[in-house]
Design an enzyme around this catalytic site. Structure first.
Site, PDB file in Angstrom:
ATOM      1  N   ASN A  23       0.829  -1.200   0.000  1.00 11.08           N
ATOM      2  CA  ASN A  23       0.000   0.000   0.000  1.00 11.08           C
ATOM      3  C   ASN A  23       0.872   1.261   0.000  1.00 11.08           C
ATOM      4  O   ASN A  23       1.705   1.422  -0.890  1.00 11.08           O
ATOM      5  CB  ASN A  23      -1.146  -0.017   1.028  1.00 11.08           C
ATOM      6  CG  ASN A  23      -0.748  -0.279   2.471  1.00 11.08           C
ATOM      7  OD1 ASN A  23      -0.253  -1.349   2.804  1.00 11.08           O
ATOM      8  ND2 ASN A  23      -0.979   0.700   3.339  1.00 11.08           N
ATOM      9  N   ASP A  24       0.736   2.146   0.958  1.00  7.75           N
ATOM     10  CA  ASP A  24       1.327   3.488   0.889  1.00  7.75           C
ATOM     11  C   ASP A  24       2.808   3.532   0.513  1.00  7.75           C
ATOM     12  O   ASP A  24       3.601   2.772   1.054  1.00  7.75           O
ATOM     13  CB  ASP A  24       1.227   4.182   2.263  1.00  7.75           C
ATOM     14  CG  ASP A  24      -0.173   4.201   2.834  1.00  7.75           C
ATOM     15  OD1 ASP A  24      -0.342   4.799   3.909  1.00  7.75           O
ATOM     16  OD2 ASP A  24      -1.085   3.603   2.232  1.00  7.75           O
ATOM     17  N   GLN A  79       4.692   0.244   2.253  1.00 14.28           N
ATOM     18  CA  GLN A  79       3.973  -0.681   3.131  1.00 14.28           C
ATOM     19  C   GLN A  79       3.839  -2.014   2.401  1.00 14.28           C
ATOM     20  O   GLN A  79       3.353  -2.061   1.263  1.00 14.28           O
ATOM     21  CB  GLN A  79       2.591  -0.122   3.455  1.00 14.28           C
ATOM     22  CG  GLN A  79       2.630   1.209   4.204  1.00 14.28           C
ATOM     23  CD  GLN A  79       2.890   1.025   5.689  1.00 14.28           C
ATOM     24  OE1 GLN A  79       1.999   0.684   6.461  1.00 14.28           O
ATOM     25  NE2 GLN A  79       4.133   1.258   6.112  1.00 14.28           N
ATOM     26  N   SER A 102       2.871   4.081   8.022  1.00 15.95           N
ATOM     27  CA  SER A 102       3.499   5.049   7.117  1.00 15.95           C
ATOM     28  C   SER A 102       4.263   6.171   7.800  1.00 15.95           C
ATOM     29  O   SER A 102       4.055   6.465   8.978  1.00 15.95           O
ATOM     30  CB  SER A 102       2.427   5.645   6.202  1.00 15.95           C
ATOM     31  OG  SER A 102       1.889   4.624   5.397  1.00 15.95           O
ATOM     32  N   ASP A 140       0.906   9.001  10.305  1.00 12.14           N
ATOM     33  CA  ASP A 140       1.458   9.497   9.050  1.00 12.14           C
ATOM     34  C   ASP A 140       2.230  10.813   9.182  1.00 12.14           C
ATOM     35  O   ASP A 140       1.851  11.824   8.561  1.00 12.14           O
ATOM     36  CB  ASP A 140       0.338   9.648   7.994  1.00 12.14           C
ATOM     37  CG  ASP A 140      -0.491   8.376   7.819  1.00 12.14           C
ATOM     38  OD1 ASP A 140      -1.649   8.479   7.396  1.00 12.14           O
ATOM     39  OD2 ASP A 140       0.035   7.275   8.125  1.00 12.14           O
ATOM     40  N   GLU A 176      -5.626  11.344   6.649  1.00 14.30           N
ATOM     41  CA  GLU A 176      -4.494  10.409   6.536  1.00 14.30           C
ATOM     42  C   GLU A 176      -3.449  11.022   5.605  1.00 14.30           C
ATOM     43  O   GLU A 176      -3.760  11.896   4.798  1.00 14.30           O
ATOM     44  CB  GLU A 176      -4.966   9.075   5.945  1.00 14.30           C
ATOM     45  CG  GLU A 176      -5.977   8.347   6.806  1.00 14.30           C
ATOM     46  CD  GLU A 176      -6.194   6.907   6.352  1.00 14.30           C
ATOM     47  OE1 GLU A 176      -5.915   5.995   7.149  1.00 14.30           O
ATOM     48  OE2 GLU A 176      -6.628   6.706   5.200  1.00 14.30           O
ATOM     49  N   ASP A 232      -9.923   9.393   4.751  1.00 14.40           N
ATOM     50  CA  ASP A 232     -10.291   8.031   5.120  1.00 14.40           C
ATOM     51  C   ASP A 232     -11.710   7.709   4.631  1.00 14.40           C
ATOM     52  O   ASP A 232     -12.015   6.630   4.165  1.00 14.40           O
ATOM     53  CB  ASP A 232     -10.261   7.968   6.648  1.00 14.40           C
ATOM     54  CG  ASP A 232      -9.825   6.619   7.173  1.00 14.40           C
ATOM     55  OD1 ASP A 232      -9.791   6.468   8.411  1.00 14.40           O
ATOM     56  OD2 ASP A 232      -9.542   5.720   6.370  1.00 14.40           O
TER      57      ASP A 232
END
Lengths: 173, 579
Positions: free
Chosen positions: B63-64, B80, B124, B190, B244, B277
């Site tokens: 992911n991120d 991630q 993250s 984050d 986020e 989010d």
């Protein structure tokens, strides 16, 4: 007689301390379930879990996820049983597709949703709940009719419980 | 005897930890491994959706993008990653390096759970280059109570250009929710790249929320280790939910060059971007940063919600920029997740890709940001096809053959001269995504739809349409750009949502340009030279590899002129293959 008074007071104190607690718990369940598309199913499935009396919204989401898991696990057992006895190749194909989809719900969607709820990353709970609802629906659509789906009701329950989970988890975003 | 007791206790503790986390019961985890292992052995045989040049590891979930940076001339990307499967979980910071942002070399994970302050997850974070060129990473860890806290890691060996090993601060966590600060322990994550104020103190922001109010909590530090929460957040907005992956940085008011994150003054504007989010969309505002009060104020007219300006109007999330000191540009990374079902992800054994890195700068008008794929990606171009200028009649399509249609770079510009047939834009049509959904590529129009049909099967049973429609607005013509996935795949289990954006281009006086980077299961489209970007994930069942086709089409009544069409096959990039 005088000895009983402290006992009576103690008993009253205990009763009163329980009463507001359970009132606010069922209140939270109701206000939460009003924000889902299946109010009655939401209320009954949450209340049947004893943890719900002390749960906050994240706790209710966790219970909702567990509820999906229980029904999905039961469905998978039913599907595997039917697959064992199926002779029609179309039926076998549809049932095998359902095995894959229910495995995804039980092994991927629900564990991820629970971890997301516990650790505070609710978007993953919402997206996995959406997927679980879709997987149940996709399983149902796999029956071309003929053959007719032998598990329509069970698929519907998992689909609806997943949408309840999706809505509750959305409240955490 | 004591040894046995110790190992027995250790054994029990291990199981206690496993059950105690409530992650997966032991029995079920056996099932996960067993199934995923079986699925991975079949996964290698048939992989029509793996990318040729978009960043992804050989398998599993990503992911991120995290801590992107450049150090001693080498680009780093962390991200991630789940080393154990194709779903989110067991998250670590995977790590790759590159000389050119195109070809990537993998390394061992740089950050993984090892202290109480990150034992339940390494989420993250960002990199800051400290004075002297020393990189520092701040990231969100999940602690034993499942609280979100912030941790510091520094390179173990600065003379390793690959910066393979990282040492965590013994003082971790450096920032955490407490009874005093009342920060929500499930909504505190984050950390951004830090910037230096004129007082030589560091500042950074961390995403949070209070009920439905999104928040960028500001922290200040003199030594990068001791952080003190500022009295007020840098910025906040009502009813947006959790913020986020915030990103806060300056952009030059003139030209396309980037500037260092600490710069401020009359020659820059500031950008605050947040990922919502709630909607899984990001939005940004342009504004000014008061370094004395440490407050960010968006420009008047800025929309602070899901209807605000976005980097990308399709699938694009958890984005992060960094200042590339080597080439003086600000570069944007973004995570593109799957639009397929989870059972398909588990079957194919992987999920998630990164967008092509984009250069980011302020438009000439100063009203929006512009993005364009980094120029280095052009080194993958081959088989250059150039179509001469041509009139494209209404109701027609032209095939673009001679390039690998499933792995291509296409750049086309249209010239519109006749606006008579442009339909009127109804005042209620303010949502471009809705408009594109209701008027997909198959809906005939006056002026448009015209554009590209990518990842199309012969006969067009499957296709992804990226196109324009021109409407008559109040005082000018309005251009709508759409990416229509509704017919992208015969597999009904995919999310085939259509995306749309209004493009700020004047079709009377300017060419309408469209560039699409096509890569098997991802289509990244750039309208107007990067003024509107739309990224989509698609999974055709027929239009794969050599069976994929590329067309230019016009389903409007009015003819449009193709002023220029350039198309290239794209060579495969070296994506995280171990040497």
């Amino acid at each position: 007689m005088a000895n009983m008074i402290p006992l009576v007071i103690l008993q009253a104190a205990i009763s009163f301390s329980f009463l507001p607690g359970s009132y606010s718990a069922s209140n939270l369940i109701e206000t939460t379930c009003k924000q889902t598309p299946f109010f009655d199913l939401c209320v009954s499935s949450l209340q049947s879990d004893p943890r719900s009396s002390n749960a906050d919204v994240a706790g209710l989401a966790h219970i909702a996820a567990d509820n999906v898991n229980v029904k999905a696990t039961a469905n998978l057992q039913q599907i595997t049983g039917l697959l064992g006895g199926a002779t029609d190749p179309e039926l076998q194909k549809a049932l095998q597709g359902c095995v894959d989809k229910y495995n995804a719900i039980i092994q991927a969607d629900i564990p991820v949703a629970i971890e997301a709820i516990l650790k505070g990353n609710p978007k993953f709970a919402v997206s996995r709940a959406t997927d679980a609802a879709n997987e149940a629906q996709s399983c149902e659509k796999g029956f071309a009719n003929p053959p007719k789906s032998p598990i329509s009701d069970s698929n519907k329950v998992v689909n609806q419980l997943s949408l309840v989970l999706q809505s509750i988890a959305s409240l955490l975003l | 005897m004591l040894n046995m007791a110790h190992s027995f206790v250790g054994f029990c503790l291990f199981f206690a930890l496993l059950f105690g986390h409530g992650v997966v019961e032991l029995e079920a985890s056996h099932h996960v491994y067993k199934n995923l292992q079986t699925d991975q052995s079949t996964a290698s045989a048939n992989q029509p959706y793996r990318t040729g040049y978009h960043f992804q590891p050989p398998k599993n979930w990503i992911n991120d993008p995290n801590g992107p940076m450049v150090y001693k001339g080498l680009y780093h990307l962390f991200y991630q990653y789940n080393p154990k499967g194709a779903v989110w979980g067991n998250i670590v910071w995977a790590h790759s390096t590159s000389k050119d942002l195109v070809n990537w070399t993998p390394h061992d994970p740089a950050i993984y759970p090892s202290q109480p302050s990150d034992i339940n997850g390494c989420w993250s974070g960002s990199a800051t280059i400290l004075p002297g060129g020393k990189p520092a990473i701040l990231y969100t860890g999940i602690d034993p109570q499942d609280k979100q806290v912030q941790n510091l890691a520094m390179p173990k060996n600065l003379s390793d250009p690959y910066l393979r090993e990282w040492i965590k601060s013994s003082k971790n966590p450096l920032m955490q929710p407490t009874a005093q600060n009342q920060i929500n322990a499930s909504s505190f994550r984050d950390p951004t790249t830090a910037w230096l104020g004129p007082d030589k103190k560091w500042r950074l922001i961390i995403g949070s929320k209070i009920h439905r109010q999104g928040l960028a909590i500001l922290y200040k530090s003199e030594d990068f280790v001791h952080w003190i929460q500022a009295q007020s957040p840098l910025h906040s907005a009502k009813d947006t939910g959790m913020w986020e992956c915030p990103d806060f940085f300056p952009v030059s008011v003139r030209g396309q060059n980037g500037v260092d994150t600490s710069v401020n003054g009359p020659f820059v504007k500031h950008v605050l971007k947040v990922s919502l989010d709630d909607t899984k969309h990001e939005y940004y505002t342009l504004g000014s940063y008061d370094t004395v009060k440490d407050i960010y104020t968006p420009d008047k007219g800025s929309v602070e919600s899901d209807s605000g300006l976005r980097y990308d109007y399709g699938k694009f999330y958890a984005s992060k920029t960094f200042f590339d000191t080597a080439k003086h540009r600000r570069i944007l990374w973004g995570w593109i997740n799957e639009s397929s079902s989870v059972h398909d992800d588990v079957k194919k054994g992987w999920a998630g890709v990164q967008a092509i890195p984009r250069k980011l700068w302020l438009s000439k008008s100063g009203k929006q940001l512009v993005q364009w794929p980094i120029v280095e990606i052009q080194k993958l171009r081959s088989n250059h096809l150039r179509l001469p200028s041509k009139l494209l009649k209404g109701g027609s399509e032209i095939e673009v053959s001679g390039v690998t249609a499933a792995q291509a770079d296409v750049d086309i510009s249209f010239k519109v001269t006749d606006f008579e047939k442009a339909e009127v834009l109804k005042p209620s049509w303010t949502n471009p995504q809705l408009l594109c959904s209701q008027q997909g590529a198959s809906v005939k129009g006056g002026l448009g739809p015209f554009g590209l049909l990518v990842l199309a099967s012969e006969g067009l049973k499957e296709n992804t349409a990226v196109f324009f429609r021109i409407f008559k607005g109040q005082n000018k013509y309005v251009v709508l750009m759409c990416s229509d996935q509704s017919r992208s795949s015969l597999n009904e289990d995919n999310d085939k949502t259509t995306y749309g954006a209004f493009l700020d281009v004047d079709p009377e006086h300017q060419y309408l340009s469209l560039r699409s980077l096509i890569d098997h299961s991802i289509v990244e489209s750039f309208g107007g030279g990067g003024k509107a970007c739309i990224t989509a994930r698609v999974y055709p069942t027929l239009a794969i590899n050599n069976a994929a086709h590329l067309y230019v089409f016009n389903n409007g009544s009015e003819a449009v002129k193709i002023a220029e069409l350039n198309a290239w096959s794209m060579k495969k990039a070296k994506l995280n293959l171990k040497d």
